[in-house]
Write an enzyme that holds these catalytic residues in place. Sequence first.
Site, mmCIF file in Angstrom:
data_model
loop_
_atom_site.group_PDB
_atom_site.id
_atom_site.type_symbol
_atom_site.label_atom_id
_atom_site.label_comp_id
_atom_site.label_asym_id
_atom_site.label_seq_id
_atom_site.Cartn_x
_atom_site.Cartn_y
_atom_site.Cartn_z
ATOM 1 N N LYS A 2 -15.604 -66.323 -65.974
ATOM 2 C CA LYS A 2 -15.426 -65.426 -64.817
ATOM 3 C C LYS A 2 -13.981 -65.440 -64.338
ATOM 4 C CE LYS A 2 -19.054 -67.276 -62.952
ATOM 5 N NZ LYS A 2 -20.386 -67.722 -62.715
ATOM 6 N N SER B 239 -19.317 -70.881 -68.179
ATOM 7 C CA SER B 239 -19.719 -69.898 -67.174
ATOM 8 C C SER B 239 -18.596 -69.717 -66.145
ATOM 9 C CB SER B 239 -21.011 -70.387 -66.512
ATOM 10 O OG SER B 239 -21.294 -69.679 -65.350
ATOM 11 N N ARG C 53 -30.727 -69.138 -67.450
ATOM 12 C CA ARG C 53 -30.633 -70.607 -67.350
ATOM 13 C C ARG C 53 -31.346 -71.105 -66.095
ATOM 14 N NH1 ARG C 53 -24.659 -71.335 -66.999
ATOM 15 N NH2 ARG C 53 -25.188 -73.491 -66.568
ATOM 16 N N ASP D 35 -22.262 -63.624 -68.863
ATOM 17 C CA ASP D 35 -22.500 -64.817 -68.036
ATOM 18 C C ASP D 35 -23.567 -64.530 -66.978
ATOM 19 O OD1 ASP D 35 -21.989 -67.469 -66.841
ATOM 20 O OD2 ASP D 35 -21.354 -66.218 -65.168
ATOM 21 N N HIS E 274 -11.033 -72.073 -57.961
ATOM 22 C CA HIS E 274 -12.497 -72.070 -57.981
ATOM 23 C C HIS E 274 -13.013 -73.410 -57.495
ATOM 24 C CE1 HIS E 274 -16.554 -71.082 -59.294
ATOM 25 N NE2 HIS E 274 -16.628 -72.343 -59.674
HETATM 26 N N1 URA Z 1 -21.381 -72.052 -61.250
HETATM 27 C C1 URA Z 1 -21.220 -71.129 -62.212
HETATM 28 O O1 URA Z 1 -20.493 -70.151 -62.015
HETATM 29 N N2 URA Z 1 -21.869 -71.294 -63.373
HETATM 30 C C2 URA Z 1 -22.645 -72.342 -63.642
HETATM 31 O O2 URA Z 1 -23.181 -72.442 -64.728
HETATM 32 C C3 URA Z 1 -22.821 -73.296 -62.634
HETATM 33 C C4 URA Z 1 -22.165 -73.129 -61.446
#
Ligand code: URA
Length: 434
Positions: free
Chosen positions: A187, A183, A168, A161, A82
């Site tokens: 994922k 977050s 957010r 999320d 990621h």
């Molecule tokens: N990327 C994400 O997946 N979540 C966040 O909160 C910020 C960046």
Amino acid sequence: MRAVDIIIKKRDKVELSREEINFFIQGYTQGEIPDYQASALAMAILLNGMTAGETTDLTLAMAHSGEILDLEGVVPIAVDKHSTGGVGDKTSLVVAPTVAACGLPVGKMSGRGLGFSGGTLDKLESIPGFRCDLSTDEFIQQLRSIGIVLTGQSMDLAPADGKLYSLRDVTGTVQSIPLIASSIMSKKIAAGAKAILLDVKVGVGAFMTNLEDARKLAELMVEIGKMADRRTVAMLSDMNQPLGQAVGNALELVEALDTLKGGGPQDFREHCMVACGYLLALGCVAKDETQGRKLAEAALEDGRSYERFRALVQAQGGDVRYVDEPQLLPTATIVNRIPAPRKGYLKEINACEAGETAVLLGGGRAQKGDQIDYAVGVVVHHKVGDLVQAGEPLFTIYANDQRKARLAKQKMLAAHRWSDEAVDRLPLYYGVIR
Ligand code: URA
């Protein structure tokens, strides 16, 4: 249990229990806890923070709020990578096929670009026909058959999320390190990852603009990984200047293809090889990242990485002629090569401004769902620390509109800052956390 008591507890800086976090996330996912209470909790977390234990509980609660992809029996060890997002970051296009070519299958769900940072899916979709909406069955089947998938997050992964992130975004609560860490990690865990490489970008073109915050985020995500029994490594990498030279969808794809064919800009190739080394070590194909890197270099050099990328495009419906002959990819009608206005050492090529230039030209999105122009963008011809002679090519603008091309030129000229004295090159990395 009542949602309001959980909010009050966090407001008063008291640590939340796993049961409280689970109760809140489940209630929120099912619509029993309203947005206004979730916003209040997010703000209390932003102001008062969370311990690593609380953040891990939040991560797992969000990961389990929907389906968890089970890749056991599909791949020996499910690895994922990621990037927190950057300008010119086309790393997955080279790393995924290279790692797959070394015998470690990679099934990756990526995102689209938003704001000044680009997204892997948009770059891939410059290839006519390429599909990014695979079903779970297609994902698993392709991972088994060719060992590589790059697709969008079409499944119902970590829905809590998704809901919380949208909230957010409009309540000023994005910039909280525990909320960002949970977050991202929720994922990755929901997508079945057992080993995770995090590329945490730091600099003017990144989410985290200073090293201290980037390090905190990286350390927290690695700690969550450990507590959640996922092997996790985080690299802290520079995002003050664009990675590689190209910024813009098809332009970046061309650069990734050059790299897969053994060329490409040196900084980008180096970044990819380091990332491959860590992934191959995390996936137990190499004993450590040094050996992993050697395997990756061999795959790149003998054409196996390129062959895997080609197989990926074919499997996902893309027209492989565009891979073999990148000159067929969308091209801009206006190509302006801009000369350096002076002699000097480059002390800055502002990545944020370069990313914004690509958006201004139509290559990015101001809002989710906006249409993008694959052909446009900018290619820089130098890096920070280079000595450039007046009149030498400094950057090239690819545009489909004269007015935008003029604006882009001004913006990119301002993004380049000069010195008469020699300037140190920027490091590619600021460290690794494991
Ligand atoms: N990327 C994400 O997946 N979540 C966040 O909160 C910020 C960046």
